[in-house]
Design a protein around this motif. Structure first.
Motif, PDB file in Angstrom:
ATOM      1  N   VAL A 205       0.851  -1.184   0.000  1.00 32.65           N
ATOM      2  CA  VAL A 205       0.000   0.000   0.000  1.00 32.65           C
ATOM      3  C   VAL A 205       0.888   1.236   0.000  1.00 32.65           C
ATOM      4  N   VAL A 206       0.547   2.208  -0.830  1.00 30.23           N
ATOM      5  CA  VAL A 206       1.203   3.515  -0.821  1.00 30.23           C
ATOM      6  C   VAL A 206       0.110   4.575  -0.677  1.00 30.23           C
ATOM      7  N   PRO A 207       0.457   5.718  -0.114  1.00 31.40           N
ATOM      8  CA  PRO A 207      -0.552   6.775   0.012  1.00 31.40           C
ATOM      9  C   PRO A 207      -0.970   7.326  -1.349  1.00 31.40           C
ATOM     10  N   SER A 208      -2.197   7.787  -1.425  1.00 25.66           N
ATOM     11  CA  SER A 208      -2.667   8.448  -2.643  1.00 25.66           C
ATOM     12  C   SER A 208      -2.062   9.842  -2.701  1.00 25.66           C
ATOM     13  N   CYS A 209      -2.102  10.442  -3.858  1.00 26.74           N
ATOM     14  CA  CYS A 209      -1.575  11.804  -4.032  1.00 26.74           C
ATOM     15  C   CYS A 209      -2.303  12.789  -3.124  1.00 26.74           C
ATOM     16  N   SER A 210      -3.609  12.631  -2.961  1.00 22.39           N
ATOM     17  CA  SER A 210      -4.351  13.564  -2.109  1.00 22.39           C
ATOM     18  C   SER A 210      -3.972  13.391  -0.636  1.00 22.39           C
ATOM     19  N   GLU A 211      -3.703  12.167  -0.203  1.00 21.10           N
ATOM     20  CA  GLU A 211      -3.260  11.954   1.183  1.00 21.10           C
ATOM     21  C   GLU A 211      -1.880  12.570   1.409  1.00 21.10           C
ATOM     22  N   ILE A 212      -1.008  12.418   0.437  1.00 22.81           N
ATOM     23  CA  ILE A 212       0.339  12.989   0.556  1.00 22.81           C
ATOM     24  C   ILE A 212       0.251  14.507   0.638  1.00 22.81           C
ATOM     25  N   TYR A 213      -0.534  15.097  -0.246  1.00 23.70           N
ATOM     26  CA  TYR A 213      -0.651  16.548  -0.256  1.00 23.70           C
ATOM     27  C   TYR A 213      -1.304  17.048   1.038  1.00 23.70           C
ATOM     28  N   ALA A 214      -2.308  16.345   1.548  1.00 25.07           N
ATOM     29  CA  ALA A 214      -2.956  16.744   2.809  1.00 25.07           C
ATOM     30  C   ALA A 214      -1.955  16.698   3.965  1.00 25.07           C
ATOM     31  N   LEU A 215      -1.120  15.660   4.014  1.00 21.00           N
ATOM     32  CA  LEU A 215      -0.128  15.558   5.077  1.00 21.00           C
ATOM     33  C   LEU A 215       0.942  16.636   4.922  1.00 21.00           C
ATOM     34  N   ALA A 216       1.362  16.910   3.691  1.00 18.30           N
ATOM     35  CA  ALA A 216       2.340  17.977   3.443  1.00 18.30           C
ATOM     36  C   ALA A 216       1.794  19.316   3.938  1.00 18.30           C
ATOM     37  N   LEU A 217       0.527  19.607   3.645  1.00 18.29           N
ATOM     38  CA  LEU A 217      -0.083  20.865   4.098  1.00 18.29           C
ATOM     39  C   LEU A 217      -0.222  20.901   5.616  1.00 18.29           C
ATOM     40  N   GLU A 218      -0.552  19.755   6.220  1.00 18.24           N
ATOM     41  CA  GLU A 218      -0.653  19.682   7.685  1.00 18.24           C
ATOM     42  C   GLU A 218       0.703  20.011   8.323  1.00 18.24           C
ATOM     43  N   CYS A 219       1.770  19.412   7.812  1.00 20.60           N
ATOM     44  CA  CYS A 219       3.117  19.694   8.320  1.00 20.60           C
ATOM     45  C   CYS A 219       3.483  21.155   8.090  1.00 20.60           C
ATOM     46  N   HIS A 220       3.129  21.685   6.932  1.00 22.96           N
ATOM     47  CA  HIS A 220       3.421  23.068   6.566  1.00 22.96           C
ATOM     48  C   HIS A 220       2.735  24.037   7.529  1.00 22.96           C
ATOM     49  N   GLN A 221       1.502  23.722   7.909  1.00 24.49           N
ATOM     50  CA  GLN A 221       0.770  24.593   8.827  1.00 24.49           C
ATOM     51  C   GLN A 221       1.395  24.588  10.215  1.00 24.49           C
ATOM     52  N   VAL A 222       1.910  23.431  10.670  1.00 23.36           N
ATOM     53  CA  VAL A 222       2.579  23.355  11.970  1.00 23.36           C
ATOM     54  C   VAL A 222       3.895  24.128  11.904  1.00 23.36           C
ATOM     55  N   GLY A 223       4.616  23.988  10.777  1.00 20.61           N
ATOM     56  CA  GLY A 223       5.795  24.803  10.527  1.00 20.61           C
ATOM     57  C   GLY A 223       7.083  24.392  11.210  1.00 20.61           C
ATOM     58  N   ILE A 224       7.156  23.185  11.769  1.00 18.52           N
ATOM     59  CA  ILE A 224       8.404  22.724  12.381  1.00 18.52           C
ATOM     60  C   ILE A 224       8.852  21.433  11.693  1.00 18.52           C
ATOM     61  N   ALA A 225      10.143  21.134  11.779  1.00 13.35           N
ATOM     62  CA  ALA A 225      10.678  19.913  11.163  1.00 13.35           C
ATOM     63  C   ALA A 225       9.992  18.701  11.790  1.00 13.35           C
ATOM     64  N   MET A 226       9.531  17.774  10.942  1.00 11.77           N
ATOM     65  CA  MET A 226       8.802  16.600  11.426  1.00 11.77           C
ATOM     66  C   MET A 226       9.226  15.349  10.672  1.00 11.77           C
ATOM     67  N   ASP A 227       9.148  14.230  11.355  1.00 11.34           N
ATOM     68  CA  ASP A 227       9.343  12.905  10.770  1.00 11.34           C
ATOM     69  C   ASP A 227       8.163  12.045  11.190  1.00 11.34           C
ATOM     70  N   GLY A 228       7.861  11.029  10.413  1.00 14.93           N
ATOM     71  CA  GLY A 228       6.792  10.110  10.783  1.00 14.93           C
ATOM     72  C   GLY A 228       6.679   9.001   9.762  1.00 14.93           C
ATOM     73  N   HIS A 229       5.589   8.267   9.844  1.00 13.63           N
ATOM     74  CA  HIS A 229       5.316   7.171   8.906  1.00 13.63           C
ATOM     75  C   HIS A 229       3.855   7.223   8.484  1.00 13.63           C
ATOM     76  N   LEU A 230       3.608   6.937   7.227  1.00 11.51           N
ATOM     77  CA  LEU A 230       2.255   6.847   6.689  1.00 11.51           C
ATOM     78  C   LEU A 230       2.185   5.560   5.891  1.00 11.51           C
ATOM     79  N   TYR A 231       1.316   4.638   6.296  1.00 16.32           N
ATOM     80  CA  TYR A 231       1.221   3.298   5.696  1.00 16.32           C
ATOM     81  C   TYR A 231       2.581   2.597   5.705  1.00 16.32           C
ATOM     82  N   GLY A 232       3.388   2.874   6.726  1.00 22.33           N
ATOM     83  CA  GLY A 232       4.697   2.244   6.845  1.00 22.33           C
ATOM     84  C   GLY A 232       5.813   2.938   6.093  1.00 22.33           C
ATOM     85  N   TRP A 233       5.497   3.945   5.292  1.00 24.44           N
ATOM     86  CA  TRP A 233       6.511   4.668   4.519  1.00 24.44           C
ATOM     87  C   TRP A 233       7.001   5.862   5.325  1.00 24.44           C
TER      88      TRP A 233
END
Length: 167
Positions: free
Chosen positions: A67-95
């Motif tokens: 399983v890989v994330p869809s483009c819309s999930e990736i973009y939503a997570l990118a925007l979420e991180c962007h709104q927080v504005g600090i360096a972040m690491d994590g995993h989505l579907y194991g990636w």
């Protein structure tokens, strides 16, 4: 999310019969273990793995479903991180994913480096550079052999994404 068939390039192990060398810095090891492969040794940044059944001929590629994330999930997570504005690491579907907020360029204080969100590894990756109102995406999907199922496009992120900030 998208269910896909992903190709993993292999090299024959010089140390173990009927085994293949796999890089430790990718999800390939966990994907092959899920497919029944066993680790038979490790050297530096690689491990040698053996499939349940010997591969026929000179096959140097294994195809697994994942399983890989869809483009819309990736973009939503990118925007979420962007709104927080600090360096972040994590995993989505194991990636693994990484977010780096923009910084002033050392060469020119009037220039901003774009924020960058990256998910994936050498097997599959997707990068989103966010700069003001614009975004630019770099997608490396050449290892995806086939999309088996397109999940529902949803702006909500799955429960398995676990972000954590880094200093």
């Amino acid at each position: 999310m998208r269910r896909v068939r992903l190709a993993i390039e292999l090299q024959r192990s010089p140390l173990h019969e009927n085994a293949y060398r796999v890089a430790l810095d990718t999800r390939a090891v966990s994907l092959l273990r899920e497919a029944g492969w066993q680790i038979v040794g490790s050297v530096e940044r690689h491990c040698d793995m053996r499939p349940r059944q010997a591969l026929e001929g000179d096959i140097l590629q294994c195809v697994v479903e994942t399983v890989v994330p869809s483009c819309s999930e990736i973009y939503a997570l990118a925007l979420e991180c962007h709104q927080v504005g600090i360096a972040m690491d994590g995993h989505l579907y194991g990636w693994p994913y990484h977010y780096q907020p923009g910084m002033d360029s050392k060469s020119d204080s009037n220039t901003q480096c774009p924020e960058e969100f990256h998910i994936g590894d050498a097997l599959w990756s997707h990068t989103v550079a966010l700069e003001g109102e614009r975004s630019q995406e770099t997608i490396r999907h050449e290892n995806i052999m086939e999309v088996l199922e397109e999940g529902r496009e949803s702006p909500n992120l799955p429960e398995d994404h676990q972000p954590h900030s880094r200093p």
